[in-house]
Design an enzyme around this catalytic site. Structure first.
Site, mmCIF file in Angstrom:
data_model
loop_
_atom_site.group_PDB
_atom_site.id
_atom_site.type_symbol
_atom_site.label_atom_id
_atom_site.label_comp_id
_atom_site.label_asym_id
_atom_site.label_seq_id
_atom_site.Cartn_x
_atom_site.Cartn_y
_atom_site.Cartn_z
ATOM 1 N N GLY A 153 69.901 -114.807 69.566
ATOM 2 C CA GLY A 153 68.698 -115.584 69.877
ATOM 3 C C GLY A 153 68.414 -116.600 68.786
ATOM 4 O O GLY A 153 67.274 -116.793 68.373
ATOM 5 N N SER A 166 68.712 -119.852 68.747
ATOM 6 C CA SER A 166 68.536 -121.266 69.113
ATOM 7 C C SER A 166 67.138 -121.815 68.851
ATOM 8 O O SER A 166 66.960 -123.015 68.704
ATOM 9 C CB SER A 166 68.904 -121.478 70.588
ATOM 10 O OG SER A 166 68.042 -120.749 71.425
ATOM 11 N N ASN A 202 74.699 -113.145 76.750
ATOM 12 C CA ASN A 202 73.423 -112.468 76.948
ATOM 13 C C ASN A 202 73.548 -111.075 76.335
ATOM 14 O O ASN A 202 74.392 -110.284 76.768
ATOM 15 C CB ASN A 202 73.124 -112.376 78.457
ATOM 16 C CG ASN A 202 71.761 -111.742 78.733
ATOM 17 O OD1 ASN A 202 71.137 -111.167 77.855
ATOM 18 N ND2 ASN A 202 71.305 -111.860 79.968
ATOM 19 N N ASN A 220 67.976 -110.617 66.629
ATOM 20 C CA ASN A 220 66.716 -111.334 66.789
ATOM 21 C C ASN A 220 66.338 -111.560 68.253
ATOM 22 O O ASN A 220 65.182 -111.796 68.559
ATOM 23 C CB ASN A 220 66.822 -112.678 66.044
ATOM 24 C CG ASN A 220 65.651 -113.593 66.339
ATOM 25 O OD1 ASN A 220 64.530 -113.354 65.908
ATOM 26 N ND2 ASN A 220 65.896 -114.641 67.127
ATOM 27 N N TYR A 270 56.933 -104.105 75.370
ATOM 28 C CA TYR A 270 57.420 -104.711 74.124
ATOM 29 C C TYR A 270 57.225 -103.747 72.950
ATOM 30 O O TYR A 270 58.098 -103.592 72.098
ATOM 31 C CB TYR A 270 56.659 -106.018 73.885
ATOM 32 C CG TYR A 270 57.194 -106.892 72.788
ATOM 33 C CD1 TYR A 270 58.436 -107.522 72.903
ATOM 34 C CD2 TYR A 270 56.447 -107.145 71.636
ATOM 35 C CE1 TYR A 270 58.920 -108.353 71.901
ATOM 36 C CE2 TYR A 270 56.918 -107.975 70.637
ATOM 37 C CZ TYR A 270 58.156 -108.582 70.772
ATOM 38 O OH TYR A 270 58.620 -109.403 69.772
ATOM 39 N N ALA A 311 57.115 -100.493 73.144
ATOM 40 C CA ALA A 311 58.106 -99.413 73.317
ATOM 41 C C ALA A 311 59.481 -99.858 72.837
ATOM 42 O O ALA A 311 60.179 -99.121 72.118
ATOM 43 C CB ALA A 311 58.170 -98.998 74.788
ATOM 44 N N LYS A 350 60.334 -102.340 70.720
ATOM 45 C CA LYS A 350 60.410 -102.578 69.274
ATOM 46 C C LYS A 350 60.220 -101.286 68.478
ATOM 47 O O LYS A 350 60.844 -101.102 67.432
ATOM 48 C CB LYS A 350 59.375 -103.630 68.854
ATOM 49 C CG LYS A 350 59.640 -105.018 69.447
ATOM 50 C CD LYS A 350 61.005 -105.558 69.071
ATOM 51 C CE LYS A 350 61.172 -107.018 69.432
ATOM 52 N NZ LYS A 350 62.509 -107.539 69.116
#
Length: 250
Positions: free
Chosen positions: A15, A17, A67, A96, A161, A163, A165
């Protein structure tokens, strides 16, 4: 330049970009001797822009598309890359890539639960699992997982989110103990409110009242910590979660 037999060392940022990922790529290029492998899923133009910025600060790098959710694609793309770069070694992995699909739990669609978990948690597994064997053989590595204040304190409207992380936090602590003897460190960085695409729709004026530092953070502030954890200077820090949140939750 003389041709040496030393491997070319890479840092992979998933991730990479945009947002925090882009800031991390640029900071690693500034601070360390790594070539930067910039992963993106769909936004090729943004990834190329990150590469330009890496080169602008004197760094070298390339982009790689996959992906993180798709284990087969991750393995295939990384294997092809390794085949084409036989003298290269990925020493640093920054996990990330992540997405949010916020909403109250009782109304949450199953796909919004699964997509968020798959990206953060299974993405961490797919990428790290594929690369860790080589790190173990080489007896060196840096794994840095981007988590969140949500994964530590829980954030209403972000049960999925939080859960995802929170699970990566636990995985970080467990894996760190497994690989420490091989000089591989595994740490997590937990940003609070950071200015980025992900927080663009939030009411900064209202939210900063709950932040002791009274402001949102900058992506570069997160990137400095990641860069330190990716360096040799951090060799005695492992299994840690470093909060970057202006004091909102410590």
């Amino acid at each position: 330049m003389e041709k040496s037999n030393a491997p070319i060392k890479y840092a992979l940022v998933t991730g990479g970009s945009r947002g925090i990922g882009r800031a991390v790529c640029i900071q690693l290029a500034k601070d360390l001797e790594y070539h930067i492998l910039i992963n993106y899923n769909s936004n090729a133009a943004a990834a190329k822009e990150t590469l330009k910025e890496v080169e602008a600060v004197g760094g070298q790098g390339e982009v790689i598309q996959f992906n993180v959710v798709d284990a087969q694609a991750v393995a295939a793309k990384l294997d092809v890359w390794q085949e084409n770069n036989k003298d290269a070694v990925i020493e640093v992995v920054v996990n990330n890539a992540g997405i949010t699909k916020d909403g109250l739990f009782m109304w949450m669609k199953p796909e919004d639960w699964h997509n968020v978990i798959n990206t953060s948690l299974n993405g961490f597994f797919n990428v790290t699992h594929h690369l860790i064997q080589k790190m173990l053989v080489n007896r060196y590595g840096r794994i840095i997982n981007m988590v969140s204040v949500s994964g530590l304190k829980g954030t209403p409207g972000q049960t999925n989110y939080s859960a995802a992380k929170g699970a990566v936090v636990a995985a970080t602590k467990a894996l760190a103990q497994e690989v420490a003897k091989r000089k591989i460190t595994v740490n997590a960085v937990a940003p609070g409110f950071i200015k980025s695409d992900m927080t663009a729709d939030l009411d900064e004026k209202e939210l900063k009242k709950m932040i002791p530092a009274n402001r949102f953070g900058e992506a570069e502030e997160v990137a400095h910590v990641v860069s330190f954890l990716a360096s040799e200077k951090s060799s005695y820090i492992t299994g840690e979660v470093i909060n970057i949140n202006g004091g909102i939750y410590s």
